[in-house]
Design an enzyme around this catalytic site. Structure first.
Site, PDB file in Angstrom:
ATOM      1  N   GLU A 283      -3.584   5.476   1.662  1.00 32.47           N
ATOM      2  CA  GLU A 283      -2.502   5.632   0.688  1.00 32.47           C
ATOM      3  C   GLU A 283      -3.017   5.757  -0.733  1.00 32.47           C
ATOM      4  O   GLU A 283      -4.013   5.147  -1.100  1.00 32.47           O
ATOM      5  CB  GLU A 283      -1.607   4.385   0.723  1.00 32.47           C
ATOM      6  CG  GLU A 283      -0.808   4.281   1.981  1.00 32.47           C
ATOM      7  CD  GLU A 283      -0.084   2.943   2.081  1.00 32.47           C
ATOM      8  OE1 GLU A 283       0.482   2.490   1.066  1.00 32.47           O
ATOM      9  OE2 GLU A 283      -0.087   2.379   3.178  1.00 32.47           O
TER      10      GLU A 283
ATOM     11  N   CYS B  51      -3.626   4.966  -8.260  1.00 31.61           N
ATOM     12  CA  CYS B  51      -4.140   3.792  -7.560  1.00 31.61           C
ATOM     13  C   CYS B  51      -4.746   4.269  -6.246  1.00 31.61           C
ATOM     14  O   CYS B  51      -4.041   4.825  -5.398  1.00 31.61           O
ATOM     15  CB  CYS B  51      -2.989   2.815  -7.309  1.00 31.61           C
ATOM     16  SG  CYS B  51      -3.476   1.393  -6.308  1.00 31.61           S
TER      17      CYS B  51
ATOM     18  N   CYS C  70      -8.764  -3.257   5.934  1.00 33.69           N
ATOM     19  CA  CYS C  70      -9.486  -4.237   5.125  1.00 33.69           C
ATOM     20  C   CYS C  70      -9.831  -5.419   6.008  1.00 33.69           C
ATOM     21  O   CYS C  70      -9.086  -5.757   6.923  1.00 33.69           O
ATOM     22  CB  CYS C  70      -8.578  -4.702   3.976  1.00 33.69           C
ATOM     23  SG  CYS C  70      -9.386  -5.835   2.823  1.00 33.69           S
TER      24      CYS C  70
ATOM     25  N   CYS D  70      -6.251 -11.534   3.644  1.00 34.41           N
ATOM     26  CA  CYS D  70      -5.328 -12.281   2.772  1.00 34.41           C
ATOM     27  C   CYS D  70      -3.952 -12.413   3.452  1.00 34.41           C
ATOM     28  O   CYS D  70      -3.439 -11.452   4.033  1.00 34.41           O
ATOM     29  CB  CYS D  70      -5.182 -11.594   1.419  1.00 34.41           C
ATOM     30  SG  CYS D  70      -6.743 -11.500   0.518  1.00 34.41           S
TER      31      CYS D  70
ATOM     32  N   CYS E 244      -0.937  -9.890   2.502  1.00 39.99           N
ATOM     33  CA  CYS E 244      -1.227  -8.473   2.266  1.00 39.99           C
ATOM     34  C   CYS E 244      -1.038  -7.636   3.527  1.00 39.99           C
ATOM     35  O   CYS E 244      -1.516  -7.988   4.606  1.00 39.99           O
ATOM     36  CB  CYS E 244      -2.660  -8.335   1.765  1.00 39.99           C
ATOM     37  SG  CYS E 244      -3.113  -6.637   1.388  1.00 39.99           S
TER      38      CYS E 244
ATOM     39  N   CYS F 114       0.672  -1.723  -1.469  1.00 38.37           N
ATOM     40  CA  CYS F 114      -0.388  -1.179  -0.624  1.00 38.37           C
ATOM     41  C   CYS F 114      -0.266  -1.552   0.832  1.00 38.37           C
ATOM     42  O   CYS F 114       0.076  -2.663   1.188  1.00 38.37           O
ATOM     43  CB  CYS F 114      -1.760  -1.554  -1.164  1.00 38.37           C
ATOM     44  SG  CYS F 114      -1.899  -3.284  -1.588  1.00 38.37           S
TER      45      CYS F 114
HETATM   46  N1  SAH Z   1      -9.047  -5.900  -2.211  1.00 36.81           N
HETATM   47  C1  SAH Z   1      -8.791  -5.860  -3.606  1.00 36.81           C
HETATM   48  C2  SAH Z   1      -7.862  -4.754  -4.058  1.00 36.81           C
HETATM   49  C3  SAH Z   1      -6.664  -4.402  -3.221  1.00 36.81           C
HETATM   50  S1  SAH Z   1      -5.089  -5.117  -3.388  1.00 36.81           S
HETATM   51  C4  SAH Z   1      -8.279  -7.195  -4.089  1.00 36.81           C
HETATM   52  O1  SAH Z   1      -8.085  -8.069  -3.271  1.00 36.81           O
HETATM   53  O2  SAH Z   1      -8.119  -7.373  -5.286  1.00 36.81           O
HETATM   54  C5  SAH Z   1      -4.519  -5.027  -5.027  1.00 36.81           C
HETATM   55  C6  SAH Z   1      -3.796  -6.288  -5.438  1.00 36.81           C
HETATM   56  O3  SAH Z   1      -2.539  -6.444  -4.755  1.00 36.81           O
HETATM   57  C7  SAH Z   1      -4.584  -7.552  -5.154  1.00 36.81           C
HETATM   58  O4  SAH Z   1      -4.484  -8.423  -6.239  1.00 36.81           O
HETATM   59  C8  SAH Z   1      -3.840  -8.118  -3.950  1.00 36.81           C
HETATM   60  O5  SAH Z   1      -4.080  -9.497  -3.805  1.00 36.81           O
HETATM   61  C9  SAH Z   1      -2.432  -7.782  -4.317  1.00 36.81           C
HETATM   62  N2  SAH Z   1      -1.469  -7.840  -3.200  1.00 36.81           N
HETATM   63  C10 SAH Z   1      -1.663  -7.582  -1.895  1.00 36.81           C
HETATM   64  N3  SAH Z   1      -0.543  -7.775  -1.193  1.00 36.81           N
HETATM   65  C11 SAH Z   1       0.396  -8.160  -2.076  1.00 36.81           C
HETATM   66  C12 SAH Z   1       1.756  -8.507  -1.962  1.00 36.81           C
HETATM   67  N4  SAH Z   1       2.386  -8.508  -0.787  1.00 36.81           N
HETATM   68  N5  SAH Z   1       2.421  -8.853  -3.093  1.00 36.81           N
HETATM   69  C13 SAH Z   1       1.794  -8.857  -4.292  1.00 36.81           C
HETATM   70  N6  SAH Z   1       0.525  -8.538  -4.463  1.00 36.81           N
HETATM   71  C14 SAH Z   1      -0.184  -8.196  -3.367  1.00 36.81           C
END
Ligand code: SAH
Length: 344
Positions: free
Chosen positions: A89, A102, A109, A113, A116, A330
């Protein structure tokens, strides 16, 4: 290596081996950096050279298998299909200061987390430099909107794919290419400490965004498995070293999760732990992911949290959510597409 991942020096040496004059390399490189879809577009190259290149160094153009435009704010989300059929994406956001893309750095990944969507199916593979670059070039080409800013905040962990990301940065920064200044680029990481140090040693002027999301290990361990490998104190130390090496203020991302990390005492704990580190906080109301029980904080809780940080001398902004009507956070679109194609 795909020719689209090569820098000008590498293209130069391959053309030299073919007996081509030196100036051709810059021509080929500039065409590729404009997102040329085939060698036929490279009208200043002799026809026989174009034919040889097409055979030996084929160009790949990703296919837009989905494109959604937000009726609210003009955000455009693409799902690009890569050469091997995997999809990633890309989101184009239209800010006042410029169009921002972006990009994703991996297919899936492996960081796990809890909040995510991108990590639900694990890591499929890392992206090649040209696959990251292609997201910028072909988004720009398809939309007709010139891109001035890039954020590495899509699917994947950029520091888990650092070598390819560094080549990507070199390419977009090249004056013969997109010529995007490092100051217009942000790289977001979940906190891979040794890789933060490796990046710091390059002394690039990009913005390092650190996904902190918690004031202490107790909360962060629950949200982010990476914290067990690199606890928050080590992460903050790495941020201090990054600042010392680059003189760039660290940007922290903090997803506001109802009842988990959004209490006044969490903000106060953050202030204590960040002392002396120039930082900016991006408070992001959690995007709800279907598979997860976590919920976004209330507007009031976010405002109160922001005020405590600001009163403590740390700037904090609440991230405006763009593209809420088009699954623009994302991992959501890729997952939906996988579900649809699996059920066919
Ligand atoms: N792997 C990297 C970049 C990808 S995600 C990282 O972890 O920073 C980009 C941002 O979106 C990160 O801060 C991630 O923690 C956040 N993110 C992911 N899922 C999310 C969600 N459901 N709500 C808000 N932020 C989210």
């Amino acid at each position: 290596m795909k020719i689209q991942s090569m820098n000008c020096a590498q293209i130069s040496s391959l053309l030299k081996e073919m007996g081509q004059p030196a100036f051709r390399a810059k021509q080929v490189f500039s065409w590729l950096q404009k997102g040329a879809g085939s060698y036929d577009e490279m009208t200043n190259l002799p026809k026989d050279l174009r034919e040889i290149l097409a055979k030996e160094y084929p160009i790949y153009v990703p296919k837009a298998v989905r494109k959604q435009t937000s009726a609210r704010d003009g955000t455009v989300k693409y799902l690009w299909e890569l050469e091997d059929g995997n999809c990633v994406e890309t989101v184009l956001m239209r800010y006042r200061y410029g169009n921002t893309v972006c990009v994703s750095s991996e297919v899936g990944c492996r960081m796990g987390c809890a909040f995510c969507a991108s990590t639900l199916g694990g890591l499929v593979r890392k992206l090649e430099p040209h696959e990251i670059l292609g997201q910028v070039l072909f988004t720009q080409k398809d939309s007709g909107l010139p891109v001035s800013h890039i954020v590495l905040m899509g699917i994947g962990e950029p520091l888990d794919n650092l070598d390819n990301v560094l080549r990507f940065l070199e390419l977009v920064n090249d004056p013969a290419g997109l010529n995007i200044s490092m100051r217009h680029i942000s790289l977001s990481t979940c906190g891979l400490v040794p890789k933060i140090d490796e990046l710091a040693a390059k002394k690039l002027q990009l913005t390092l965004s650190v996904s902190l999301h918690a004031p202490n290990d107790e909360i962060r361990n629950r949200l982010m498995p990476v914290n067990r490998a690199y606890p928050s104190e080590e992460l903050l130390e790495a941020c201090r070293r990054y600042y010392a090496a680059t003189n760039r203020r660290i940007s922290f991302e903090y997803a506001m999760i109802d009842g988990v990390n959004d209490r006044p005492r969490d903000a106060k704990e953050l202030l204590r732990r960040l002392q002396g580190l120039p930082a900016h906080f991006n408070l992001i109301p959690l995007n709800h992911v279907e598979e997860s029980p976590l919920r976004p904080s209330s507007r009031e809780a976010i405002a109160a949290f922001q005020k405590i940080l600001e009163d403590g001398g740390v700037t904090a902004t609440v991230r405006r959510s763009l593209g809420g009507d088009i699954d623009a956070s994302c991992g959501q679109l890729r997952k939906k597409y996988q579900k649809q194609t699996e059920s066919k």
